[in-house]
Write a protein that holds these residues in place. Structure first.
Motif, mmCIF file in Angstrom:
data_model
loop_
_atom_site.group_PDB
_atom_site.id
_atom_site.type_symbol
_atom_site.label_atom_id
_atom_site.label_comp_id
_atom_site.label_asym_id
_atom_site.label_seq_id
_atom_site.Cartn_x
_atom_site.Cartn_y
_atom_site.Cartn_z
ATOM 1 N N HIS A 52 6.134 -5.722 -9.143
ATOM 2 C CA HIS A 52 4.898 -4.898 -9.372
ATOM 3 C C HIS A 52 4.657 -4.207 -7.704
ATOM 4 O O HIS A 52 4.720 -4.941 -6.680
ATOM 5 N N SER A 53 4.558 -2.932 -7.592
ATOM 6 C CA SER A 53 4.385 -2.352 -6.383
ATOM 7 C C SER A 53 2.932 -1.490 -6.684
ATOM 8 O O SER A 53 2.807 -0.684 -7.420
ATOM 9 N N GLY A 54 2.039 -2.019 -5.619
ATOM 10 C CA GLY A 54 0.766 -1.408 -5.592
ATOM 11 C C GLY A 54 -0.269 -2.279 -4.795
ATOM 12 O O GLY A 54 0.266 -3.432 -4.663
ATOM 13 N N ARG A 55 -1.297 -1.959 -4.705
ATOM 14 C CA ARG A 55 -2.418 -2.316 -3.776
ATOM 15 C C ARG A 55 -3.189 -3.462 -4.830
ATOM 16 O O ARG A 55 -3.831 -4.608 -4.233
ATOM 17 N N SER A 56 -3.177 -3.487 -6.135
ATOM 18 C CA SER A 56 -3.973 -4.391 -6.855
ATOM 19 C C SER A 56 -3.169 -4.532 -8.399
ATOM 20 O O SER A 56 -2.467 -3.670 -8.660
ATOM 21 N N THR A 57 -3.706 -5.314 -9.150
ATOM 22 C CA THR A 57 -3.195 -5.444 -10.485
ATOM 23 C C THR A 57 -3.721 -4.348 -11.442
ATOM 24 O O THR A 57 -3.281 -4.026 -12.479
ATOM 25 N N ASN A 58 -4.927 -3.627 -10.860
ATOM 26 C CA ASN A 58 -5.315 -2.328 -11.647
ATOM 27 C C ASN A 58 -4.666 -1.168 -11.533
ATOM 28 O O ASN A 58 -4.929 0.010 -12.166
ATOM 29 N N SER A 59 -3.695 -1.157 -10.315
ATOM 30 C CA SER A 59 -3.103 0.329 -10.193
ATOM 31 C C SER A 59 -1.518 -0.346 -9.523
ATOM 32 O O SER A 59 -1.400 -1.278 -9.043
ATOM 33 N N GLY A 60 -0.759 0.840 -9.526
ATOM 34 C CA GLY A 60 0.581 0.349 -9.276
ATOM 35 C C GLY A 60 1.638 1.080 -10.066
ATOM 36 O O GLY A 60 1.284 1.528 -11.259
ATOM 37 N N HIS A 61 2.725 0.343 -10.084
ATOM 38 C CA HIS A 61 4.093 0.754 -10.860
ATOM 39 C C HIS A 61 4.775 -0.808 -10.885
ATOM 40 O O HIS A 61 4.950 -1.620 -10.021
ATOM 41 N N TYR A 62 5.394 -0.712 -12.211
ATOM 42 C CA TYR A 62 6.356 -1.957 -12.441
ATOM 43 C C TYR A 62 7.494 -1.441 -12.494
ATOM 44 O O TYR A 62 8.051 -0.331 -13.244
ATOM 45 N N TYR A 63 8.660 -2.133 -12.114
ATOM 46 C CA TYR A 63 10.090 -2.183 -12.361
ATOM 47 C C TYR A 63 10.867 -3.449 -12.315
ATOM 48 O O TYR A 63 10.152 -4.255 -12.003
ATOM 49 N N SER A 64 11.932 -3.265 -12.610
ATOM 50 C CA SER A 64 12.817 -4.625 -12.792
ATOM 51 C C SER A 64 14.167 -4.684 -12.026
ATOM 52 O O SER A 64 14.558 -3.490 -11.862
#
Length: 121
Positions: A12-24
């Motif tokens: 997860h790339s972002g400041r919180s679990t409510n926003s950001g981006h997921y990649y693997s």
């Protein structure tokens, strides 16, 4: 003692679990080659990159392991295990994806070989 090897990481790339981006990051079958999968973009990566956050806003979120004593399928055996109908569907999807320009770094699941057949045939 049961031993495991890391074979996938969801980040997860972002400041919180409510926003950001997921990649693997995933390890390629039968080797130490790692790939970064970010939406339709698939690019070469490394184990070090998979487990080392690039910034304070990046977090390895889910880690996937496989038992080391499990026999690994080589890619040709894996292709033979896929039904012909599913293989045709995957190849058609790859052709459609290659016809559009989602990403210049996309990696096809099946590569065409001389003689017309897919990688498994």
């Amino acid at each position: 003692l049961v031993e495991y090897e890391l074979f996938g990481v969801v980040t997860h790339s972002g400041r919180s679990t409510n926003s950001g981006h997921y990649y693997s990051f995933v390890r390629h079958l039968g080797g130490d080659r790692w790939l970064r999968c970010d939406d339709s973009d698939v690019s070469d990566s490394s184990f070090e990159r998979a487990v080392t956050p690039a910034s304070e806003n990046e977090t390895p979120y889910l880690l996937f392991y496989i038992k080391t004593d499990v026999q690994r399928l080589d890619s040709s055996a894996a292709l033979k295990a896929i039904s012909p109908a599913l293989r045709d569907e995957i190849e058609a999807d790859n052709r459609k994806a290659n016809a559009t320009s989602f990403s210049h770094n996309s990696t096809s699941v099946f590569e065409r070989r001389p003689g017309g057949g897919g990688a498994g045939g």
